[in-house]
Design a protein around this motif. Structure first.
Motif, PDB file in Angstrom:
ATOM      1  N   LEU A   1      -4.409  24.959  -6.293  1.00  0.00           N
ATOM      2  CA  LEU A   1      -5.136  24.048  -7.173  1.00  0.00           C
ATOM      3  C   LEU A   1      -4.290  23.587  -8.360  1.00  0.00           C
ATOM      4  O   LEU A   1      -4.662  22.661  -9.065  1.00  0.00           O
ATOM      5  N   LEU A   2      -3.146  24.225  -8.560  1.00  0.00           N
ATOM      6  CA  LEU A   2      -2.273  23.880  -9.688  1.00  0.00           C
ATOM      7  C   LEU A   2      -1.381  22.679  -9.405  1.00  0.00           C
ATOM      8  O   LEU A   2      -0.757  22.154 -10.318  1.00  0.00           O
ATOM      9  N   TYR A   3      -1.309  22.228  -8.143  1.00  0.00           N
ATOM     10  CA  TYR A   3      -0.397  21.134  -7.814  1.00  0.00           C
ATOM     11  C   TYR A   3      -0.893  20.318  -6.621  1.00  0.00           C
ATOM     12  O   TYR A   3      -1.725  20.769  -5.845  1.00  0.00           O
ATOM     13  N   ALA A   4      -0.355  19.085  -6.529  1.00  0.00           N
ATOM     14  CA  ALA A   4      -0.578  18.215  -5.375  1.00  0.00           C
ATOM     15  C   ALA A   4       0.763  18.014  -4.696  1.00  0.00           C
ATOM     16  O   ALA A   4       1.748  17.654  -5.343  1.00  0.00           O
ATOM     17  N   ASP A   5       0.805  18.256  -3.398  1.00  0.00           N
ATOM     18  CA  ASP A   5       2.044  18.136  -2.636  1.00  0.00           C
ATOM     19  C   ASP A   5       2.385  16.662  -2.435  1.00  0.00           C
ATOM     20  O   ASP A   5       1.614  15.920  -1.833  1.00  0.00           O
ATOM     21  N   LEU A   6       3.525  16.237  -2.923  1.00  0.00           N
ATOM     22  CA  LEU A   6       3.985  14.848  -2.783  1.00  0.00           C
ATOM     23  C   LEU A   6       4.953  14.690  -1.633  1.00  0.00           C
ATOM     24  O   LEU A   6       5.311  13.568  -1.277  1.00  0.00           O
ATOM     25  N   SER A   7       5.385  15.792  -1.039  1.00  0.00           N
ATOM     26  CA  SER A   7       6.412  15.732  -0.006  1.00  0.00           C
ATOM     27  C   SER A   7       5.837  15.742   1.403  1.00  0.00           C
ATOM     28  O   SER A   7       6.578  15.813   2.367  1.00  0.00           O
ATOM     29  N   SER A   8       4.512  15.647   1.522  1.00  0.00           N
ATOM     30  CA  SER A   8       3.908  15.649   2.849  1.00  0.00           C
ATOM     31  C   SER A   8       4.054  14.277   3.500  1.00  0.00           C
ATOM     32  O   SER A   8       4.429  13.293   2.873  1.00  0.00           O
ATOM     33  N   ASP A   9       3.739  14.227   4.779  1.00  0.00           N
ATOM     34  CA  ASP A   9       3.837  12.972   5.529  1.00  0.00           C
ATOM     35  C   ASP A   9       2.884  11.924   4.972  1.00  0.00           C
ATOM     36  O   ASP A   9       1.815  12.263   4.458  1.00  0.00           O
ATOM     37  N   PRO A  10       3.236  10.620   5.086  1.00  0.00           N
ATOM     38  CA  PRO A  10       2.348   9.571   4.603  1.00  0.00           C
ATOM     39  C   PRO A  10       1.055   9.554   5.415  1.00  0.00           C
ATOM     40  O   PRO A  10       1.042   9.984   6.574  1.00  0.00           O
ATOM     41  N   PRO A  11      -0.039   9.061   4.849  1.00  0.00           N
ATOM     42  CA  PRO A  11      -1.312   9.027   5.576  1.00  0.00           C
ATOM     43  C   PRO A  11      -1.224   8.178   6.837  1.00  0.00           C
ATOM     44  O   PRO A  11      -0.457   7.201   6.907  1.00  0.00           O
ATOM     45  N   VAL A  12      -2.020   8.515   7.831  1.00  0.00           N
ATOM     46  CA  VAL A  12      -2.061   7.763   9.082  1.00  0.00           C
ATOM     47  C   VAL A  12      -2.515   6.343   8.775  1.00  0.00           C
ATOM     48  O   VAL A  12      -3.453   6.131   8.009  1.00  0.00           O
ATOM     49  N   GLY A  13      -1.840   5.382   9.378  1.00  0.00           N
ATOM     50  CA  GLY A  13      -2.193   3.981   9.157  1.00  0.00           C
ATOM     51  C   GLY A  13      -1.446   3.330   8.019  1.00  0.00           C
ATOM     52  O   GLY A  13      -1.604   2.151   7.767  1.00  0.00           O
ATOM     53  N   SER A  14      -0.639   4.080   7.302  1.00  0.00           N
ATOM     54  CA  SER A  14       0.120   3.489   6.210  1.00  0.00           C
ATOM     55  C   SER A  14       1.304   2.724   6.778  1.00  0.00           C
ATOM     56  O   SER A  14       1.826   3.020   7.837  1.00  0.00           O
ATOM     57  N   VAL A  15       1.717   1.727   6.060  1.00  0.00           N
ATOM     58  CA  VAL A  15       2.826   0.883   6.493  1.00  0.00           C
ATOM     59  C   VAL A  15       4.116   1.482   5.991  1.00  0.00           C
ATOM     60  O   VAL A  15       4.251   1.798   4.809  1.00  0.00           O
ATOM     61  N   THR A  16       5.074   1.667   6.888  1.00  0.00           N
ATOM     62  CA  THR A  16       6.377   2.175   6.496  1.00  0.00           C
ATOM     63  C   THR A  16       7.424   1.097   6.694  1.00  0.00           C
ATOM     64  O   THR A  16       7.370   0.343   7.670  1.00  0.00           O
ATOM     65  N   PRO A  17       8.352   0.958   5.781  1.00  0.00           N
ATOM     66  CA  PRO A  17       9.382  -0.074   5.927  1.00  0.00           C
ATOM     67  C   PRO A  17      10.297   0.233   7.113  1.00  0.00           C
ATOM     68  O   PRO A  17      10.517   1.371   7.457  1.00  0.00           O
TER      69      PRO A  17
END
Length: 98
Positions: free
Chosen positions: A81-97
């Protein structure tokens, strides 16, 4: 010390990135921890809610946003609860370059 800040080594220990506070301090001293993109130079560096902490451990590199400052080293569910993981995979359906 200000109530809206916490020592980096203490936070890493509370958030369970290190088994002991001295190991957290060693991670910092050995250059494996960055705060907001800058290498943390000292275990006493103060962090606040909203800061981004990157830890380059032997098994993985994790980038997390600080969501809370701990008061104790509790169980793993409490530590998450002390942190949010920013290194996880992008959400399904997101556009990747590419």
């Amino acid at each position: 010390m200000r109530a809206d800040r916490q020592r980096l080594d203490k936070w890493l220990w509370f958030a369970r990135f290190a088994k002991t506070r001295s190991l957290a301090a060693r991670l910092i001293a050995d250059g494996y921890v960055r705060v907001n993109g800058q290498r943390a130079e000292a275990a006493a560096k103060l962090i606040a809610v909203g800061d981004v902490v990157t830890v380059a451990a032997a098994h993985a590199t994790l980038a997390v946003r600080v969501l809370g400052l701990g008061e104790r080293r509790g169980p793993a569910p409490e530590a998450r609860l002390l942190y949010a993981d920013l290194s996880s995979d992008p959400p399904v359906g997101s556009v990747t370059p590419g």
